[in-house]
Design a protein around this motif. Structure first.
Motif, PDB file in Angstrom:
ATOM      1  N   ALA A 155       5.051 -63.591  38.540  1.00  0.00           N
ATOM      2  CA  ALA A 155       4.761 -62.704  37.405  1.00  0.00           C
ATOM      3  C   ALA A 155       3.449 -61.946  37.633  1.00  0.00           C
ATOM      4  O   ALA A 155       3.335 -60.765  37.291  1.00  0.00           O
ATOM      5  CB  ALA A 155       4.708 -63.515  36.112  1.00  0.00           C
ATOM      6  N   THR A 156       2.488 -62.615  38.248  1.00  0.00           N
ATOM      7  CA  THR A 156       1.195 -61.954  38.521  1.00  0.00           C
ATOM      8  C   THR A 156       1.383 -60.819  39.523  1.00  0.00           C
ATOM      9  O   THR A 156       0.798 -59.737  39.374  1.00  0.00           O
ATOM     10  CB  THR A 156       0.172 -62.986  39.063  1.00  0.00           C
ATOM     11  OG1 THR A 156       0.032 -64.026  38.100  1.00  0.00           O
ATOM     12  CG2 THR A 156      -1.182 -62.339  39.319  1.00  0.00           C
ATOM     13  N   GLU A 157       2.198 -61.069  40.528  1.00  0.00           N
ATOM     14  CA  GLU A 157       2.454 -60.003  41.503  1.00  0.00           C
ATOM     15  C   GLU A 157       3.124 -58.810  40.821  1.00  0.00           C
ATOM     16  O   GLU A 157       2.816 -57.649  41.109  1.00  0.00           O
ATOM     17  CB  GLU A 157       3.323 -60.508  42.664  1.00  0.00           C
ATOM     18  CG  GLU A 157       3.299 -59.492  43.786  1.00  0.00           C
ATOM     19  CD  GLU A 157       4.358 -59.705  44.855  1.00  0.00           C
ATOM     20  OE1 GLU A 157       4.861 -60.821  44.994  1.00  0.00           O
ATOM     21  OE2 GLU A 157       4.655 -58.705  45.535  1.00  0.00           O
ATOM     22  N   ALA A 158       4.013 -59.109  39.873  1.00  0.00           N
ATOM     23  CA  ALA A 158       4.670 -58.017  39.131  1.00  0.00           C
ATOM     24  C   ALA A 158       3.633 -57.212  38.335  1.00  0.00           C
ATOM     25  O   ALA A 158       3.685 -55.979  38.298  1.00  0.00           O
ATOM     26  CB  ALA A 158       5.740 -58.596  38.208  1.00  0.00           C
ATOM     27  N   VAL A 159       2.670 -57.913  37.714  1.00  0.00           N
ATOM     28  CA  VAL A 159       1.614 -57.207  36.959  1.00  0.00           C
ATOM     29  C   VAL A 159       0.805 -56.314  37.910  1.00  0.00           C
ATOM     30  O   VAL A 159       0.537 -55.145  37.605  1.00  0.00           O
ATOM     31  CB  VAL A 159       0.675 -58.213  36.244  1.00  0.00           C
ATOM     32  CG1 VAL A 159      -0.466 -57.473  35.545  1.00  0.00           C
ATOM     33  CG2 VAL A 159       1.441 -59.055  35.240  1.00  0.00           C
ATOM     34  N   ILE A 191      -3.688 -63.035  32.334  1.00  0.00           N
ATOM     35  CA  ILE A 191      -5.111 -63.165  32.700  1.00  0.00           C
ATOM     36  C   ILE A 191      -5.273 -62.905  34.196  1.00  0.00           C
ATOM     37  O   ILE A 191      -6.148 -62.135  34.624  1.00  0.00           O
ATOM     38  CB  ILE A 191      -5.658 -64.562  32.320  1.00  0.00           C
ATOM     39  CG1 ILE A 191      -5.663 -64.749  30.801  1.00  0.00           C
ATOM     40  CG2 ILE A 191      -7.069 -64.756  32.879  1.00  0.00           C
ATOM     41  CD1 ILE A 191      -6.059 -66.142  30.325  1.00  0.00           C
ATOM     42  N   ALA A 192      -4.409 -63.534  35.008  1.00  0.00           N
ATOM     43  CA  ALA A 192      -4.539 -63.396  36.472  1.00  0.00           C
ATOM     44  C   ALA A 192      -4.328 -61.950  36.924  1.00  0.00           C
ATOM     45  O   ALA A 192      -4.936 -61.501  37.900  1.00  0.00           O
ATOM     46  CB  ALA A 192      -3.534 -64.306  37.176  1.00  0.00           C
ATOM     47  N   GLY A 193      -3.479 -61.218  36.218  1.00  0.00           N
ATOM     48  CA  GLY A 193      -3.174 -59.841  36.622  1.00  0.00           C
ATOM     49  C   GLY A 193      -4.031 -58.803  35.916  1.00  0.00           C
ATOM     50  O   GLY A 193      -3.897 -57.612  36.187  1.00  0.00           O
ATOM     51  N   GLY A 194      -4.891 -59.239  34.982  1.00  0.00           N
ATOM     52  CA  GLY A 194      -5.756 -58.280  34.284  1.00  0.00           C
ATOM     53  C   GLY A 194      -4.984 -57.405  33.307  1.00  0.00           C
ATOM     54  O   GLY A 194      -5.233 -56.201  33.204  1.00  0.00           O
ATOM     55  N   ALA A 195      -4.062 -58.005  32.555  1.00  0.00           N
ATOM     56  CA  ALA A 195      -3.312 -57.231  31.544  1.00  0.00           C
ATOM     57  C   ALA A 195      -4.251 -56.802  30.423  1.00  0.00           C
ATOM     58  O   ALA A 195      -5.324 -57.384  30.218  1.00  0.00           O
ATOM     59  CB  ALA A 195      -2.185 -58.099  30.984  1.00  0.00           C
ATOM     60  N   ILE A 227       1.101 -54.364  29.299  1.00  0.00           N
ATOM     61  CA  ILE A 227       1.397 -55.369  28.268  1.00  0.00           C
ATOM     62  C   ILE A 227       2.292 -56.438  28.892  1.00  0.00           C
ATOM     63  O   ILE A 227       3.334 -56.115  29.468  1.00  0.00           O
ATOM     64  CB  ILE A 227       2.140 -54.740  27.059  1.00  0.00           C
ATOM     65  CG1 ILE A 227       1.316 -53.590  26.476  1.00  0.00           C
ATOM     66  CG2 ILE A 227       2.450 -55.801  26.010  1.00  0.00           C
ATOM     67  CD1 ILE A 227       2.017 -52.852  25.317  1.00  0.00           C
ATOM     68  N   VAL A 228       1.855 -57.700  28.812  1.00  0.00           N
ATOM     69  CA  VAL A 228       2.722 -58.805  29.257  1.00  0.00           C
ATOM     70  C   VAL A 228       3.231 -59.506  27.999  1.00  0.00           C
ATOM     71  O   VAL A 228       2.438 -59.929  27.156  1.00  0.00           O
ATOM     72  CB  VAL A 228       1.969 -59.812  30.159  1.00  0.00           C
ATOM     73  CG1 VAL A 228       2.893 -60.960  30.560  1.00  0.00           C
ATOM     74  CG2 VAL A 228       1.422 -59.125  31.397  1.00  0.00           C
ATOM     75  N   VAL A 229       4.540 -59.587  27.854  1.00  0.00           N
ATOM     76  CA  VAL A 229       5.096 -60.215  26.654  1.00  0.00           C
ATOM     77  C   VAL A 229       5.986 -61.393  27.048  1.00  0.00           C
ATOM     78  O   VAL A 229       6.839 -61.280  27.935  1.00  0.00           O
ATOM     79  CB  VAL A 229       5.845 -59.169  25.775  1.00  0.00           C
ATOM     80  CG1 VAL A 229       6.932 -58.433  26.539  1.00  0.00           C
ATOM     81  CG2 VAL A 229       6.440 -59.825  24.535  1.00  0.00           C
ATOM     82  N   ALA A 230       5.754 -62.514  26.401  1.00  0.00           N
ATOM     83  CA  ALA A 230       6.603 -63.702  26.620  1.00  0.00           C
ATOM     84  C   ALA A 230       7.937 -63.478  25.928  1.00  0.00           C
ATOM     85  O   ALA A 230       7.984 -62.919  24.824  1.00  0.00           O
ATOM     86  CB  ALA A 230       5.910 -64.930  26.045  1.00  0.00           C
ATOM     87  N   GLU A 231       9.014 -63.955  26.543  1.00  0.00           N
ATOM     88  CA  GLU A 231      10.357 -63.712  25.969  1.00  0.00           C
ATOM     89  C   GLU A 231      10.507 -64.264  24.553  1.00  0.00           C
ATOM     90  O   GLU A 231      11.312 -63.768  23.772  1.00  0.00           O
ATOM     91  CB  GLU A 231      11.439 -64.314  26.875  1.00  0.00           C
ATOM     92  CG  GLU A 231      11.338 -65.828  27.042  1.00  0.00           C
ATOM     93  CD  GLU A 231      12.409 -66.411  27.945  1.00  0.00           C
ATOM     94  OE1 GLU A 231      13.248 -65.658  28.453  1.00  0.00           O
ATOM     95  OE2 GLU A 231      12.390 -67.642  28.148  1.00  0.00           O
TER      96      GLU A 231
END
Ligand code: F6P
Length: 354
Positions: A155-159, A191-195, A227-231
């Motif tokens: 998921a971080t790589e995707a961000v 957090i890891a991807g800086g969203a 924006i990272v959103v949990a399902e």
């Protein structure tokens, strides 16, 4: 103990093969116990689908994703589907088969559903040891489940990848990640991807706060937003988004968020639903090590005849807890905890106006 069966139940997860390998190696090498792999979770005990696990047959499986034993989330022997929407209790057949196969105990690797079945079989006299598995990391009995950190890495790589395309096109990118009703994957990857904005089930959002954040960043000269959103996230007073309400399969909240804010912002919006790539592929080193420690510990519990127990990690220690306690205690993100506070200090919004 002469022969132990190992099975994987529920959804797959990176690191399952590493657990199978570690448990089998420890049983064979340290305790001289034969090991059989049961195919397709508990269903394999109804159909007597078993394969011998030897040092040769498990060679090379450590880095592989998925599970060499295959898995299903539809093989509950207490409610076995027999067609036309009907179910039957097949637990007595399963127990007879365990005896016929000469299996003296079972290591069940699985999530909530698998652990509940393991507990019921244990109550019926089958010696069971459990290993928790889920990318969602939502079990209170253990600090971490294996597979979680691999899912976070994906998921971080995707961000990271969405950042570069977002900045190039002046867009709002919304990434939906898994996690069921827990926001761990979204929070860690965010957090890891800086969203800029993280939306999790534990902190319901208000669309106007997302809009405010986007407009505020625009005034500061930022031409894009991640924006990272949990399902499992939802609006204040709203409902989760389901792909299939009957089976409660979550999915689609990212499109809801996009619709919630589209009218009020100038930037274009694009949605990415990451899906099962978070569960597939090779486990990262952390998960391989945790899975190996769990597999070894499960084999030790078998040898010590400590049945009805589940392995867990607390700090740097591998411990065991009663399966019964583990199944009843989910673990959610603490809205007032350090991770959320850290994110807020970094300027990340949770869409709650704080
Ligand atoms: O529990 C693991 C998980 O991947 C969840 O994050 C997700 O909601 C669900 O399983 C997906 O299930 P399925 O593989 O049945 O679509």
């Amino acid at each position: 103990m002469q022969r132990i069966g190992i099975l994987t139940g529920g959804g797959d997860c990176p690191g399952l093969n590493a657990v199978i390998r570690a448990a089998a190696r420890t049983l064979i090498r340290d305790y001289d116990i034969d090991v059989v792999g049961i195919q397709l979770g508990f269903e394999g005990l109804l159909t007597k689908s078993c394969v011998a696990l030897t040092l040769e047959s498990i060679r090379g499986i450590l880095p592989k994703g998925g599970t060499l034993l295959r898995t299903t989330n539809r093989g509950n022997p207490f409610e076995f589907p027999v067609g036309d929407g009907r179910c039957e209790d097949r637990s007595s057949t399963l127990i007879d088969n365990i005896h016929e196969l000469g299996i003296d105990g079972v290591i069940a690797i699985g999530g909530d559903g698998t652990l509940k079945i393991a507990q019921r079989l244990c109550d019926m006299g089958i010696p069971m040891v459990a290993v928790p598995k889920t990318i969602d990391n939502d079990l209170a009995a253990t600090d971490y489940t294996f597979g979680f950190h691999t899912a976070v890495a994906v998921a971080t790589e995707a961000v990271d990848r969405l950042h570069t395309t977002a900045a190039s096109h002046d867009r709002v990118m919304i990434l939906e990640v898994m996690g069921r009703n827990a926001g761990w994957i979204a929070l860690y990857a965010g957090i890891a991807g800086g969203a800029d904005i993280i939306l999790i089930p534990e902190i319901p959002y208000q669309p106007e706060n997302i809009v405010k954040m986007v407009q505020g960043r625009e005034r500061e000269g930022a031409n894009f937003d991640i924006i990272v959103v949990a399902e499992g996230a939802k609006r204040v007073g709203g409902q989760e988004a389901y792909l299939d309400k009957a089976t409660r399969r979550l999915g689609g909240i990212a499109y809801q968020v996009a619709a919630d804010i589209a009218e009020q912002i100038d930037l274009e919006i694009r949605v990415t639903v990451l899906g099962h790539v978070q569960r597939g592929g090779s486990p990262i080193a952390f998960d391989r090590i945790l899975a190996s420690r769990f597999g070894k510990a499960a084999a030790d519990l078998v040898a010590q005849k400590k049945f009805g127990e589940m392995v867990a990690v607390r700090g740097d220690d591998i411990v065991s807890v009663p399966i019964r306690d583990a199944v009843s205690r989910p673990k959610y993100v603490d809205p007032d905890g350090n991770l959320v506070a850290t994110a807020r200090s970094l300027g990340i919004s949770f869409g709650d106006g704080r």
